[in-house]
Design a protein around this motif. Structure first.
Motif, short mmCIF file in Angstrom:
data_model
loop_
_atom_site.label_atom_id
_atom_site.label_comp_id
_atom_site.label_asym_id
_atom_site.label_seq_id
_atom_site.Cartn_x
_atom_site.Cartn_y
_atom_site.Cartn_z
N THR A 1 42.51 46.64 43.91
CA THR A 1 43.70 46.43 44.53
C THR A 1 44.09 44.64 44.61
O THR A 1 45.33 44.60 44.49
N CYS A 2 43.16 44.08 44.77
CA CYS A 2 43.33 42.47 45.08
C CYS A 2 42.16 41.62 44.01
O CYS A 2 41.00 41.99 43.93
N ILE A 3 42.76 40.54 43.70
CA ILE A 3 41.71 39.53 43.03
C ILE A 3 42.20 38.18 43.78
O ILE A 3 43.24 37.77 43.90
N SER A 4 41.07 37.55 44.11
CA SER A 4 41.25 36.23 44.85
C SER A 4 40.31 35.17 44.11
O SER A 4 39.25 35.61 43.77
N GLN A 5 40.95 34.06 43.95
CA GLN A 5 39.90 32.83 43.72
C GLN A 5 38.83 33.05 44.60
O GLN A 5 38.86 32.83 45.81
N TYR A 6 37.47 32.93 44.18
CA TYR A 6 36.33 32.98 45.02
C TYR A 6 36.20 31.56 45.85
O TYR A 6 36.28 31.77 47.14
N ILE B 1 32.91 26.74 38.56
CA ILE B 1 33.05 26.95 40.06
C ILE B 1 34.50 27.65 40.25
O ILE B 1 34.55 28.34 41.22
N ASP B 2 35.55 27.14 39.41
CA ASP B 2 36.54 27.82 39.77
C ASP B 2 36.80 29.07 38.88
O ASP B 2 38.17 29.53 38.76
N MET B 3 35.96 29.72 38.31
CA MET B 3 36.02 30.88 37.30
C MET B 3 35.19 32.02 38.03
O MET B 3 34.92 32.95 37.14
N GLU B 4 35.12 32.12 39.40
CA GLU B 4 34.29 33.09 39.83
C GLU B 4 35.58 33.65 40.88
O GLU B 4 36.39 33.05 41.35
N PHE B 5 35.61 35.06 40.74
CA PHE B 5 36.76 35.84 41.41
C PHE B 5 36.14 36.76 42.33
O PHE B 5 35.12 37.61 42.02
N ARG B 6 36.70 36.86 43.57
CA ARG B 6 36.41 38.20 44.51
C ARG B 6 37.74 39.24 44.19
O ARG B 6 38.80 39.09 44.58
N THR B 7 37.03 40.34 44.16
CA THR B 7 38.01 41.44 43.45
C THR B 7 37.56 42.79 44.56
O THR B 7 36.38 43.05 44.85
N PHE B 8 38.78 43.37 45.16
CA PHE B 8 38.43 44.26 46.00
C PHE B 8 38.88 45.78 45.40
O PHE B 8 39.81 45.83 44.78
N VAL B 9 38.04 46.58 45.54
CA VAL B 9 38.37 47.86 44.84
C VAL B 9 38.34 49.14 46.09
O VAL B 9 37.40 49.25 46.68
N SER B 10 39.32 49.76 46.01
CA SER B 10 39.54 50.91 47.26
C SER B 10 40.03 52.13 46.35
O SER B 10 40.77 52.11 45.48
N SER B 11 39.12 53.28 46.61
CA SER B 11 39.35 54.52 45.80
C SER B 11 39.10 54.34 44.55
O SER B 11 40.03 54.72 43.74
#
Length: 369
Positions: free
Chosen positions: A241-246, A227-237
């Protein structure tokens, strides 16, 4: 007549002015009138548009087509049950006690089971060998349904014990939500779909574009991602750009270890740069949000989900309203910016979705009585 309708035999209801929504979840009602540009962004993230081109990097996927007539039944089932909360409550109590769904909630659920059970059970059997598999619509999962169906409460009751600290409760809740998305039979699948506001919202969006109809019930093999090894990652162009703990409500000792975090981030970056970005860029994707899971024992990353690059996608530890320039990579920073929950949050239970808090309070009250 459905079994639970016979059981309840309710009196006539007063006219309901509209569907009752859980205010603790992102409010998408206003998005139903947003521009075609918004719709295009949401639809582009549907799994049919990327699962095949990324098949080597994401769990094995099978699709069960959802016709417009069955989609209408799903909509109607949800809307009718919003006016029948007592029927939902009785069914949830039965599931909490017995661990199975007994009977059906309305005629729409009967019809959906008759139409879809064979295809759904076949897909589950191909993917899971009795262990269950993940299920969603083309766009999103019905994860909000678990708190209404009794599934979430049953998982939490089985794991809860007196004396848990706040962070341990958060971990159990996150794991319960994840486990509730592991389906083993058609009855559980249909029940989740007709109880989900998320599904109802996504059906409304899909019906705005009937000429491009391509909606499916999606089944995916279950992967052992902690459960603590999933990450929300943001991709622009096409730049991450960003990686967050899910599961950002949770404080994880594994992530607060600097060496372990650095290794995890490097796995994510390499996975994206070498495997995902080239294929997605070639196929016309530029801005999107990826959920990436890590399987620590294999030091392997997998793509769990793609989400639209829109404010209706949860920003996790980033704020769309206050940090959009950061998420879009326009602020002076060292990218990707990585955020985790660095310490246990005092009062974090207060910030839980209303549906979660209701289950927590109910279970703890029962344990203390």
């Amino acid at each position: 007549m459905a079994f639970l309708e016979q059981l309840l035999n309710p009196p006539p209801l007063k006219k309901t002015p509209g569907i009752v929504h859980d205010a603790s979840r992102p409010d998408m009602r206003n998005t139903l009138e947003i521009s075609d540009k918004y719709d295009k962004s949401v639809i582009q993230a549907n799994i049919e548009n990327w699962s095949e081109i990324l098949r080597d990097f994401t769990p094995h996927t099978l699709l069960v087509p959802l016709s417009q007539s069955n989609a209408r039944l799903l909509q109607q089932a949800y809307e009718n049950l919003e006016k029948r909360p007592e029927a939902v409550s009785v069914a949830a109590k039965i599931f909490v006690s017995a661990g199975v769904h007994v009977g059906t909630l309305n005629e729409e659920e009967d019809a959906l089971l008759a139409s879809l059970s064979s295809s759904i059970d076949s897909a589950i059997a191909q993917l899971s060998v009795g262990q269950g598999c993940f299920m969603k619509l083309s766009s999103r999962s019905p994860k909000d349904a678990a708190a209404r169906s009794g599934v979430f409460e049953r998982f939490y009751r089985e794991a809860y014990y007196h004396g848990l600290d706040e962070n341990s409760k958060i971990r159990i809740l996150c794991e319960a939500e994840s486990s509730a998305l592991r389906f083993k039979d058609a009855a559980s699948v249909i029940r989740a779909l007709i109880l989900s506001e998320r599904v109802w919202q996504d059906l409304i969006l899909a019906f705005r574009h009937p000429e491009d109809w391509n909606l499916n019930i999606v089944f995916r093999s279950w992967e052992p991602v902690p459960i603590d090894m999933e990450f929300r990652t943001f991709v622009s162009s096409n730049r991450m750009t960003c990686i967050s703990q899910y599961a950002y409500q949770l404080h994880s000792l594994a992530l607060t270890d600097p060496g372990n975090l650095a290794t995890t981030v490097e796995i994510i970056k390499t996975f994206f740069e070498e495997n995902l970005r080239p294929i997605l860029a070639y196929n016309g994707f530029e801005d999107y949000v990826l959920d990436i899971g890590i399987i620590p024992s294999e030091r392997r990353a997998i793509l769990i989900e793609m989400n639209p690059f829109e404010e209706t996608t949860d920003g996790a530890l980033f704020s769309w309203t206050e940090e959009r320039d950061l998420i879009e990579g326009k602020r002076m920073a060292v990218y990707p910016v990585v955020r985790i929950t660095e310490r246990p949050r005092t009062g974090s239970l207060v910030m839980l979705p209303k549906s979660w808090k209701t289950v927590v309070e109910k279970v703890e009250k029962d344990h203390h009585s």
